[in-house]
Scaffold this active site. Structure first.
Site, PDB file in Angstrom:
ATOM      1  CG  ASP A 127      35.804  12.279  15.058  1.00 37.88           C
ATOM      2  OD1 ASP A 127      35.711  12.232  16.304  1.00 37.88           O
ATOM      3  OD2 ASP A 127      36.826  12.663  14.466  1.00 37.88           O
ATOM      4  CG  ASP A 132      42.699  13.337  18.162  1.00 33.96           C
ATOM      5  OD1 ASP A 132      42.424  12.307  17.530  1.00 33.96           O
ATOM      6  OD2 ASP A 132      41.952  14.340  18.189  1.00 33.96           O
TER       7      ASP A 132
HETATM    8  C1  GLA Z   1      39.278  14.201  15.432  1.00 31.97           C
HETATM    9  C2  GLA Z   1      39.773  12.768  15.348  1.00 31.97           C
HETATM   10  C3  GLA Z   1      40.948  12.700  14.409  1.00 31.97           C
HETATM   11  C4  GLA Z   1      40.549  13.238  13.046  1.00 31.97           C
HETATM   12  C5  GLA Z   1      39.982  14.634  13.172  1.00 31.97           C
HETATM   13  C6  GLA Z   1      39.398  15.107  11.858  1.00 31.97           C
HETATM   14  O1  GLA Z   1      40.214  15.006  16.062  1.00 31.97           O
HETATM   15  O2  GLA Z   1      40.086  12.274  16.614  1.00 31.97           O
HETATM   16  O3  GLA Z   1      41.420  11.374  14.300  1.00 31.97           O
HETATM   17  O4  GLA Z   1      39.597  12.370  12.470  1.00 31.97           O
HETATM   18  O5  GLA Z   1      38.958  14.698  14.156  1.00 31.97           O
HETATM   19  O6  GLA Z   1      38.869  16.384  11.957  1.00 31.97           O
END
Ligand code: GLA
Length: 765
Positions: free
Chosen positions: A477, A545
């Site tokens: 990420d 998200d």
């Molecule tokens: C980001 C990602 C999510 C999750 C969060 C965790 O927002 O896109 O899918 O993994 O971080 O903090």
């Protein structure tokens, strides 16, 4: 195939031709990019040069018809009479910005053009890929440009990049260097671009290419959710399925810039590459600078044709070879179920349930390491949190493996919280300008990936966890845009952003090339870095998200213009949705996610027995048709009504058509199901996928629904019934439409947020 005859270059792919030539004055003249032609005398397609009149500047006093400003070029120099946007702005050793590159030599090699530092396409065996290098030399200075054209014939894609060599005795400074540029006559083009923001990525925008220059770019330090690097052009007559269309994308994950310029001779100049804003690069004597690769394609089968070329290109030539055409597992991810609040018992109980539901890969998201109980702390410290995992991570991974599930872990290796052991030990590793407090994003700072010590730390940390736990998957990420771009080691911090991306690629290469079996899914607050560069390391990307399936329709459809289903990670989440509070049937949540790499991301303890039964049916259906859903030829069908989406995948004699409805219309007219790619005179059966429907939504209408005839009780809000075989019909393909009476009625009965998947196969004797 690449041929050269009398300084005319003919590049041929399965369905396209790309031609250019060296003019009498040494410039490269773009001749043609369109449907495949047999190499021939190019004067038939070449633009006729008109005499230079009025204010036009002639390149050669003896030849007044030859002006660089009216010449369709392959890669224009600066300051010698071409007054259009330039792909190349150099501060030369003599202090001027004027360049004049002309043909010197060329070579044709078999295979792709290797690069040690930047992502490249790879080729499939025996597909005839070749690379043409055309070397241009400045007429005054010992500076050369190598224009590399790699042809991937089966994918109908040509990649282009440029390598600049400074053979002078003095440094030169690059202010702009695009990966590719070319000029074409304007055919009334519309530009299709994909812009957005967090949780609303890849919104499809269409605008005419008229006067001036349209600039599509990113300055976030990543390819960004604000503007994807990929775009399409469609000629005036083009539709989703017909007419001329072009696609352009970049194998790069940093700040990018594309310029689409309508010029005064009714030409269109296109270019794409590294963003020139805030960018300079010094090239020392004897050194070279290499641009990222651009990917170009053309189709005379409209926008779908372009998308299908790019999908094949990504599946065959971009993603890591170990995952090319390999079925991707169904994921369970605990993020929306638990956020940071979990321990090994809670996770194991979820893993047991996930296994029972048909999931194949269990992913532990953010929160397993350091003091990471919320997003203000712990980032950078990849040692397991002993309170959450008292028996350690290897033991937990082993237990979940014992259930017959693969296991994955989340990392955010490029970032650090100030409240972390890493920051306390190495505050100098966080990107900041000395004396200026850095801007925080999600309470975190960016690690300086231009520094070798930081690269080594990340490689060591992530590799150690992979090797000691035996995980099968990594979610990588990156949750903020980059600010305060400065590294003490750099002489010129206008190099920071590109050097950061080179550092990122070096780290990814060092971790994942020796571990080719590890499935890497990349992510950046959802789809903030959805690009071809990242896809060369990890074959799938978390798309957004925003897991609301109704909003995902727009996001996934936007992605489909440039990226295949196999790259689009899509999860079924809870209803009401956590981002929008919208209530959507489980069937539609599953159906939308099935046009990507399917996963689940909700609290499994909150499911009803009916939900569990339906999820088991969804995963069984997905597994049965997984290869078709992930790798079949994807087609967008124009919607018959506003707020409808129609997608299709097809391979061989089988198709799955998806129908999605955001809002039902009372006056829904007669409708047919469009299906393409199947044989016209064959009898097919069409069966809707088994799915359950919430009766409360359809009370009073059910008598009209064919499968409702089998129901046994009066509906109430909690009751579900199985719509297995809700529509089973036999029909014939006519004019690319499945002719079927009753289809319109069924569509209406689906109601708001309803959807169905239809499997269409030849009728069995
Ligand atoms: C980001 C990602 C999510 C999750 C969060 C965790 O927002 O896109 O899918 O993994 O971080 O903090």
């Amino acid at each position: 195939m690449i041929e050269e005859r009398q300084h005319v270059f003919y590049i041929t792919t399965a369905h396209t031709s790309y031609w250019f030539r060296v003019t009498a004055h040494g410039q490269l003249e773009h001749l043609y990019y369109g449907p495949r032609l047999t190499p021939q005398d190019p004067t038939a397609v070449a633009f006729k040069h008109t005499s230079g009149l009025g204010s036009t500047v002639a390149y050669d006093e003896q030849d007044w018809t030859y002006s660089l400003d009216t010449l369709p070029q392959e890669y224009a120099s600066f300051g010698r009479g071409d007054f259009r946007d330039s792909p190349l702005i150099l501060k030369m050793a003599d202090g001027s910005y004027v360049s004049d590159f002309v043909y010197q030599e060329h070579h044709i090699y078999s295979g792709v053009a290797p690069s040690k530092t930047l992502p490249q396409a790879t080729d499939q065996p025996d597909t005839g890929s070749q690379t043409l290098y055309v070397t241009l030399r400045d007429k005054l200075q010992a500076i050369t440009l190598e224009l590399a054209y790699t042809v991937l014939p089966d994918s109908d894609v040509i990649t282009r990049r440029v390598v600049l060599h400074n053979n002078t005795a003095k440094p030169l400074v690059i202010d702009r260097i695009m990966s590719a540029q070319w000029d074409m006559p304007n055919r009334g083009y519309a530009l299709h671009s994909f812009a957005g923001a967090w949780a609303s990525e890849m919104q499809h925008h269409v605008q005419p290419v008229t006067d001036g220059t349209i600039v599509l770019n990113s300055l976030t330090g990543g390819s960004s959710n604000k503007q994807n690097p990929g775009f399409l052009l469609s000629a005036a007559e083009a539709t989703e399925d017909t007419g001329w269309a072009y696609g352009v994308n970049l194998l790069y994950s940093g700040n990018h810039e594309s310029r689409i310029q309508h010029t005064n001779q009714n030409f269109v100049r296109l270019m794409t590459g590294i963003n020139s804003q805030g960018f300079h690069w010094s090239v020392a004597p004897g050194e070279a600078f290499e641009t990222p690769s651009a990917a170009l394609t053309f189709s005379d089968r409209g926008l779908n044709g372009v998308s299908q070329h790019f999908h094949k290109f990504i599946n065959d030539n971009v993603v890591p070879p170990a995952f090319q055409h390999q079925d991707r597992p169904i994921v369970y991810n605990n993020w929306e179920a638990t956020y940071f609040n979990f321990n090994e018992d809670k996770l194991f109980a979820l893993a047991q349930q996930a296994k029972d539901l048909g999931v194949e890969l269990f992913v532990i998201d953010d929160g397993w390491f350091g003091t990471r109980d919320d997003d203000t702390q712990g980032l950078g410290d990849y040692t397991v949190n002993a309170r959450k995992f008292p028996h350690g991570l290897p033991a937990f991974v082993q237990r979940v493996h014992g259930l017959g599930l693969k296991v994955g872990l989340w990392f955010e290796p490029e970032m650090v919280n100030e409240n972390s052991d890493l920051y306390r030990a190495h505050p100098e590793w966080a990107v900041h300008v000395p004396g200026r407090a850095p801007v925080l994003g999600r309470h975190q700072l960016v690690l300086d990936l231009t520094q070798p010590a930081v690269q080594d730390y990340i490689v060591q940390q992530v590799s150690h966890v992979i090797d000691t736990t035996g995980i099968d998957y990594v979610k990588w990420d990156m949750n903020r845009h980059i600010t305060d771009m400065y590294s003490p080691a750099l002489a010129d911090n206008a190099e920071f952003n590109h050097r950061y991306i080179l550092g990122l690629y070096a780290v990814l290469r060092r971790i994942f090339r020796p571990r080719p079996q590890v499935l890497l899914e990349t992510c950046s607050s959802g789809g903030n870095r959805f690009d071809l560069g990242m896809l060369t390391f990890g074959p799938q990307i978390w798309s957004s998200d925003d897991t609301d399936p109704i909003e995902r329709l727009t996001i996934q459809q936007g992605l489909s213009y440039l990226y295949p289903q196999s790259a689009i990670s899509a999860h079924v989440s809870a209803s009401p949705n956590q981002q929008t509070l919208r209530v959507v049937p489980l069937s539609t949540r599953g159906n939308v996610a099935s046009f990507g790499v399917l996963g689940y991301e909700m609290d499994l303890n909150a499911l009803t027995d009916a939900d569990r039964a339906e999820i088991r049916e969804q995963t069984a259906f997905y597994k049965q048709y997984r290869h078709l859903l992930q790798f079949g030829t994807f087609t967008r069908h124009p919607a018959a009504q506003p707020q409808q989406f129609r997608w299709q995948v097809q391979a061989g004699d089988t198709a799955i058509a998806g129908f999605f409805q955001q809002h039902i219309s009372a006056a829904h007219g007669y409708d047919c199901l469009p299906v393409t790619g199947l044989a016209p005179e064959t009898m097919y059966t069409m069966a809707s996928k088994p799915q359950r429907i919430m009766l409360s939504q359809y009370a009073g209408l059910l008598d009209h629904l064919p499968a409702a005839q089998g129901r046994t009780s009066i509906p109430d809000a909690q009751e579900h019934y199985t719509g297995t075989g809700a529509l089973l019909a036999t029909g014939v393909m006519l004019n690319n439409q499945f002719m079927l009476s009753g289809y319109s009625d069924q569509v209406r009965m689906l109601g708001d947020y309803g959807s169905t998947l239809y499997v269409i196969q030849p009728e069995q004797e």
